[in-house]
Design a protein around this motif. Structure first.
Motif, short mmCIF file in Angstrom:
data_model
loop_
_atom_site.label_atom_id
_atom_site.label_comp_id
_atom_site.label_asym_id
_atom_site.label_seq_id
_atom_site.Cartn_x
_atom_site.Cartn_y
_atom_site.Cartn_z
N GLY A 84 5.74 -3.72 -0.65
CA GLY A 84 4.80 -4.69 -0.11
C GLY A 84 4.76 -5.95 -0.94
N PRO A 85 4.28 -7.02 -0.33
CA PRO A 85 4.15 -8.28 -1.06
C PRO A 85 2.88 -8.30 -1.92
CG PRO A 85 3.40 -8.56 1.19
CD PRO A 85 3.93 -7.16 1.09
N VAL A 86 2.95 -9.06 -2.98
CA VAL A 86 1.76 -9.33 -3.78
C VAL A 86 0.96 -10.39 -3.03
CG1 VAL A 86 0.92 -10.27 -5.98
CG2 VAL A 86 2.94 -8.78 -5.93
N TRP A 87 -0.34 -10.18 -2.88
CA TRP A 87 -1.19 -11.12 -2.17
C TRP A 87 -1.30 -12.43 -2.94
CZ3 TRP A 87 -6.11 -13.36 -2.98
CH2 TRP A 87 -6.64 -14.01 -1.85
N ASP A 92 0.67 -17.66 2.78
CA ASP A 92 0.53 -16.61 3.78
C ASP A 92 1.77 -15.72 3.74
OD1 ASP A 92 -0.01 -14.94 5.88
OD2 ASP A 92 0.04 -16.51 7.41
N ARG A 93 1.59 -14.50 3.29
CA ARG A 93 2.69 -13.54 3.20
C ARG A 93 2.50 -12.39 4.18
NH1 ARG A 93 4.40 -12.28 -2.65
NH2 ARG A 93 6.44 -12.67 -1.78
N SER A 94 1.67 -12.65 5.21
CA SER A 94 1.33 -11.62 6.20
C SER A 94 2.55 -11.03 6.88
CB SER A 94 0.40 -12.19 7.27
OG SER A 94 -0.79 -12.66 6.69
N ASP A 95 3.55 -11.85 7.18
CA ASP A 95 4.72 -11.34 7.86
C ASP A 95 5.49 -10.35 6.99
OD1 ASP A 95 6.27 -11.32 10.32
OD2 ASP A 95 7.87 -12.15 9.09
N LEU A 96 5.50 -10.58 5.68
CA LEU A 96 6.16 -9.62 4.78
C LEU A 96 5.42 -8.29 4.78
CD1 LEU A 96 7.16 -11.77 1.68
CD2 LEU A 96 8.70 -10.51 3.21
N LEU A 97 4.08 -8.34 4.81
CA LEU A 97 3.31 -7.10 4.86
C LEU A 97 3.56 -6.38 6.18
CD1 LEU A 97 1.39 -5.13 3.53
CD2 LEU A 97 -0.52 -6.53 4.36
N ALA A 98 3.52 -7.09 7.29
CA ALA A 98 3.80 -6.48 8.59
C ALA A 98 5.20 -5.89 8.62
CB ALA A 98 3.62 -7.51 9.70
N SER A 99 6.15 -6.56 7.98
CA SER A 99 7.52 -6.09 7.93
C SER A 99 7.62 -4.72 7.26
CB SER A 99 8.41 -7.10 7.20
OG SER A 99 9.73 -6.63 7.13
N ALA A 120 -2.28 2.34 2.58
CA ALA A 120 -2.65 0.93 2.76
C ALA A 120 -1.76 0.11 1.81
CB ALA A 120 -4.12 0.72 2.45
N VAL A 121 -0.59 -0.27 2.30
CA VAL A 121 0.42 -0.97 1.50
C VAL A 121 -0.14 -2.28 0.95
CG1 VAL A 121 2.70 -2.04 1.56
CG2 VAL A 121 2.29 0.09 2.83
N SER A 122 0.13 -2.54 -0.30
CA SER A 122 -0.19 -3.78 -1.03
C SER A 122 -1.67 -3.95 -1.39
CB SER A 122 0.29 -5.04 -0.27
OG SER A 122 1.68 -5.17 -0.38
N THR A 123 -2.50 -2.95 -1.14
CA THR A 123 -3.94 -3.13 -1.41
C THR A 123 -4.37 -2.69 -2.80
OG1 THR A 123 -4.48 -0.97 -0.46
CG2 THR A 123 -4.54 -2.88 1.02
N GLY A 124 -3.47 -2.08 -3.56
CA GLY A 124 -3.81 -1.66 -4.91
C GLY A 124 -3.56 -2.78 -5.90
N PRO A 129 -6.40 -8.12 0.19
CA PRO A 129 -7.75 -7.77 0.65
C PRO A 129 -7.69 -6.69 1.74
CG PRO A 129 -7.49 -10.15 0.49
CD PRO A 129 -6.13 -9.56 0.32
N MET A 130 -8.50 -5.65 1.57
CA MET A 130 -8.41 -4.46 2.41
C MET A 130 -8.58 -4.76 3.90
SD MET A 130 -7.70 -1.26 2.30
CE MET A 130 -7.93 -0.79 0.59
N ASP A 131 -9.58 -5.56 4.27
CA ASP A 131 -9.80 -5.83 5.70
C ASP A 131 -8.60 -6.52 6.33
OD1 ASP A 131 -12.32 -4.68 5.57
OD2 ASP A 131 -13.37 -6.60 5.40
N ASP A 132 -8.03 -7.47 5.63
CA ASP A 132 -6.87 -8.20 6.14
C ASP A 132 -5.65 -7.28 6.20
OD1 ASP A 132 -5.77 -10.68 7.11
OD2 ASP A 132 -4.70 -10.85 5.19
N ALA A 133 -5.45 -6.48 5.17
CA ALA A 133 -4.32 -5.54 5.14
C ALA A 133 -4.43 -4.54 6.30
CB ALA A 133 -4.27 -4.80 3.81
N ALA A 134 -5.64 -4.07 6.57
CA ALA A 134 -5.85 -3.12 7.67
C ALA A 134 -5.51 -3.77 9.01
CB ALA A 134 -7.29 -2.63 7.66
N ARG A 135 -5.96 -4.99 9.22
CA ARG A 135 -5.69 -5.71 10.46
C ARG A 135 -4.18 -5.87 10.67
NH1 ARG A 135 -4.14 -10.60 11.27
NH2 ARG A 135 -4.54 -11.28 9.14
#
Length: 167
Positions: A84-87, A92-99, A120-124, A129-135
């Motif tokens: 996962g990407p580092v936040w 905006d690295r959302s596409d890397l997380l979705a990937s 929950a990838v990348s949340t540790g 942020p957990m809410d955004d990662a969940a979405r």
């Protein structure tokens, strides 16, 4: 259509075809989910990861990609490692997380896996942020073109569980 479920618990105890590991790019273990999977799965996982580093991933597994190994002593058949990407607040690295989710499901399809457990990838330590990662995670799974029949999000604590269930 993939069935999505949410459980609070330990991902290393899930009886599924494949468990997804929130790995670091070295594939050689670490903390959090990564450390737990390597500890519970035993030396077979580390040996398989070392083989990957010696062959296809000499520089490490790129962010957003996924690769499978044996699950060793875990009750799953395979571990699918994804980085996962580092936040970053300024990028905006959302596409890397979705990937991470899309690529993990692609690998699961290649393996013939029907049930997959995700953390929950990348949340540790990567601080997403957990809410955004969940979405992002739930949307990526819902939109994925996959033969996987069940995706189980396995969340470690109340906050993570609540964030994912709210999606």
């Amino acid at each position: 259509m993939v069935r999505i479920s949410f459980v609070q618990g330990d991902i290393t105890e899930q009886q599924v075809d494949a468990v997804v590991n929130a790995a670091n790019s070295s594939l050689l273990g670490g903390g959090g989910v990564d450390g737990a999977i390597h500890r519970q799965g035993g030396p077979e996982i580390l040996a398989a990861c070392r083989d990957l580093r010696a062959s296809r991933y000499g520089s490490g597994l790129p962010t957003g990609r996924a690769v499978a190994t044996t699950a060793g002593r875990l009750p799953a058949r395979w571990v699918i490692h994804t980085v996962g990407p580092v936040w970053q607040s300024h990028e905006d690295r959302s596409d890397l997380l979705a990937s991470c989710y899309r690529e993990s499901l692609r690998v699961a399809d290649e393996l013939g896996a029907h049930t997959v457990a995700f953390p929950a990838v990348s949340t540790g330590v990567y601080r997403w942020p957990m809410d955004d990662a969940a979405r992002i995670a739930v949307r990526a799974v819902r939109e994925a073109d996959t033969a996987v029949s069940e995706v189980r999000f396995v969340l470690f604590d109340d906050a993570a569980y609540e964030a994912f269930v709210a999606q």
